[in-house]
Design an enzyme around this catalytic site. Structure first.
Site, short mmCIF file in Angstrom:
data_model
loop_
_atom_site.label_atom_id
_atom_site.label_comp_id
_atom_site.label_asym_id
_atom_site.label_seq_id
_atom_site.Cartn_x
_atom_site.Cartn_y
_atom_site.Cartn_z
CB CYS A 200 15.68 0.70 14.02
SG CYS A 200 15.57 0.86 12.24
N1 COA Z 1 8.60 10.68 -4.98
C1 COA Z 1 7.43 11.28 -5.23
N2 COA Z 1 6.26 10.80 -4.76
C2 COA Z 1 6.29 9.70 -4.02
C3 COA Z 1 7.48 9.02 -3.72
C4 COA Z 1 8.66 9.56 -4.25
N3 COA Z 1 9.86 8.98 -4.00
N4 COA Z 1 7.22 7.98 -2.94
C5 COA Z 1 5.89 7.95 -2.75
N5 COA Z 1 5.32 9.01 -3.40
C6 COA Z 1 3.89 9.36 -3.47
C7 COA Z 1 3.01 8.16 -3.24
O1 COA Z 1 2.78 7.47 -4.45
C8 COA Z 1 1.77 8.78 -2.69
O2 COA Z 1 1.00 9.31 -3.75
P1 COA Z 1 -0.61 9.31 -3.70
O3 COA Z 1 -0.95 10.19 -2.56
O4 COA Z 1 -0.98 9.85 -5.03
O5 COA Z 1 -0.98 7.89 -3.46
C9 COA Z 1 2.28 9.97 -1.89
O6 COA Z 1 3.59 10.25 -2.42
C10 COA Z 1 2.39 9.68 -0.43
O7 COA Z 1 3.08 8.44 -0.23
P2 COA Z 1 3.28 7.78 1.17
O8 COA Z 1 4.07 6.51 1.01
O9 COA Z 1 1.97 7.69 1.86
O10 COA Z 1 4.23 8.88 1.84
P3 COA Z 1 4.41 9.23 3.36
O11 COA Z 1 3.99 10.61 3.57
O12 COA Z 1 3.90 8.19 4.27
O13 COA Z 1 6.02 9.22 3.46
C11 COA Z 1 7.74 7.80 4.36
C12 COA Z 1 6.74 8.01 3.22
C13 COA Z 1 8.42 6.46 4.15
C14 COA Z 1 8.76 8.92 4.29
C15 COA Z 1 7.04 7.85 5.72
O14 COA Z 1 5.88 7.07 5.70
C16 COA Z 1 7.90 7.41 6.88
O15 COA Z 1 9.03 7.82 7.04
N6 COA Z 1 7.32 6.59 7.76
C17 COA Z 1 8.01 6.12 8.95
C18 COA Z 1 8.87 5.00 8.52
C19 COA Z 1 9.81 4.53 9.59
O16 COA Z 1 10.10 5.16 10.55
N7 COA Z 1 10.32 3.36 9.36
C20 COA Z 1 11.28 2.81 10.19
C21 COA Z 1 12.30 2.25 9.30
S1 COA Z 1 13.59 1.65 10.24
#
Ligand code: COA
Length: 416
Positions: A200
């Site tokens: 990135c």
């Molecule tokens: N739809 C509905 N629910 C979903 C889902 C989806 N597509 N994906 C995950 N969930 C659920 C999970 O199962 C979890 O449920 P639980 O609480 O019952 O276990 C809950 O939603 C939270 O999941 P989580 O993965 O912890 O979500 P989050 O709040 O961390 O958001 C991201 C996920 C990826 C959006 C976030 O972590 C993020 O953007 N992080 C930074 C990543 C980044 O910058 N990466 C760099 C890449 S270049």
């Protein structure tokens, strides 16, 4: 490339990371050499600036609702096909995705893609196009060229004026020949070209590399091209990440100030940082064939521990911007933050820590909502689309962060 010897008496010389911190520093003669660096006193400083940026946006876009409809159709089909194993407890039932979750967790509402229909087809869920013969330009090079042409036109520049092309992106079309050389050939540029991948942060690392070439006198005009077809490394069947990425290409033209158009961006300072982490990985590579039994495993596409990334990267990046702003004497003076576009919550927290208050859209613009995460291109799109309105003298920072971990900052000041 023979560069004319010319002194830059004007103030606000660009500072590379090799130059010492001194807010009052206005010229190489005042610069004591840090240990282990070249004797810069003897050299005439060449000042690199950003002359223009370019953007290519694929016309097709997928909304969260379209994406979730397709994903949930896949889930329903999978669960029906595996009903017996699910009942026996040998296969996990897949859970549906939700458009509300996606927008709330990430800030993403839609993403542009090059190949929409196959991605949305529950039986395919990947981009698809006919393989091109070697005589035809590759897809990544093609969108890179489109972004590069946009930047060249904005700078009023001919291919003949360009000395080097860096293709700075997360994924290349193939190991070799380099994408950058293909782009160079398509544009009719002489000189040299090479690929660099810092995930990135590829574009910001590319800008510093280009600026260093200009400073060192190896090139006067360098194109940094970032074609990102993230739909190719995204696992569209993974509920945790299927919504993250989009496709785009950006280009940044870094040039010696003497040849830049009157309206340009001075590069006030840059800083790069890497810290090893397993939290964002893609284990796809040429040695996968040595272990064919895992060649199709999920880790051969993008995988991440999103929560951990969020928690670890926010403080790292906020501190990096604040320290560098302080070193450059820009603390409290940053008019705009063009942040990496991965997660709206991350950007809110980083901007708040840097600015000392909650940032509004004007201070920290978002393109994540319509572009999704476009890897190295994200902060460049934000800069490209949200910089025209700044006044001469305004300063801001382009900042990327992501896999590696890698983070890069490019502090810029608008000129004219
Ligand atoms: N739809 C509905 N629910 C979903 C889902 C989806 N597509 N994906 C995950 N969930 C659920 C999970 O199962 C979890 O449920 P639980 O609480 O019952 O276990 C809950 O939603 C939270 O999941 P989580 O993965 O912890 O979500 P989050 O709040 O961390 O958001 C991201 C996920 C990826 C959006 C976030 O972590 C993020 O953007 N992080 C930074 C990543 C980044 O910058 N990466 C760099 C890449 S270049």
């Amino acid at each position: 490339v023979n560069l004319p010897a010319q002194a830059y008496a004007s103030s606000n010389l660009a500072l590379s990371t090799t130059l010492p911190s001194s807010p009052g520093f206005h010229g190489s003669k005042a610069c004591p050499n840090p240990p282990g660096t070249l004797n810069r006193h003897a050299m005439t400083e060449i000042v690199p600036v950003i002359s223009a940026t370019g953007l290519y946006t694929p016309p097709d876009s997928i909304s969260n609702e379209e994406l979730v409809e397709s994903f949930n159709a896949y889930v329903a089909r999978f669960n029906a096909d595996h009903a017996a194993e699910i009942a026996a407890g040998t296969v996990n039932e897949l859970q549906p995705s939700s458009a509300e979750f996606i927008e709330k967790a990430s800030g993403i509402k839609a993403r542009h893609v090059i190949s929409k229909a196959p991605i949305l087809d529950p039986a395919i869920m990947a981009p698809r196009w006919a393989e091109r013969p070697n005589e035809e330009i590759s897809v990544l090079a093609e969108i890179g060229v489109a972004a590069a042409r946009d930047a060249l036109a904005r700078a009023g520049r001919d291919a003949a004026d360009i000395d080097a092309v860096l293709c700075a992106a997360s994924n290349m079309q193939r190991p070799y020949p380099a994408m950058a050389i293909e782009i160079q050939a398509a544009l009719g540029i002489e000189g040299f070209a090479f690929d660099m991948n810092v995930a990135c942060s590829s574009a910001t690392f590319g800008i510093q590399t280009a600026a260093d070439y200009v400073r060192a006198g190896h090139a006067r005009s360098v194109l940094v091209v970032s074609p990102e077809i993230c739909s190719g490394h995204l696992n569209w069947r993974d509920r945790d990440s299927h919504f993250i990425f989009g496709d785009v290409a950006t280009a940044v033209l870094v040039e010696a100030v003497e040849m830049a158009p009157p309206r340009h961006w001075e590069i006030v300072g840059t800083r790069l940082k890497t810290v090893f982490s397993n939290n964002i990985r893609n284990n796809f590579g040429f040695l996968n064939r040595a272990t064919p039994e895992t060649a199709g495993a999920a880790d051969k596409l993008f995988v991440q521990e999103g929560r951990k990334v969020f928690k670890e990267v926010v403080p790292m990046v906020a501190a990096m911007i604040a320290e560098e702003a302080d070193r450059l004497g820009l603390q409290g003076a940053l008019r705009r933050l063009w942040l990496h576009q991965a997660n709206q919550g991350m950007n809110r927290l980083i901007a708040q820590r840097v600015l000392g208050h909650e940032a509004n859209d004007d201070e920290s613009p978002t393109v994540l909502d319509t572009y999704g995460n476009t890897s190295s291109a994200g902060s460049i799109i934000a800069f490209h689309l949200h910089s025209e309105d700044l006044a001469p003298g305004d300063t801001g920072v382009i900042c990327s962060f992501g896999a590696g971990y890698s983070a890069g900052t490019v502090f810029v000041r608008k000129v004219a």
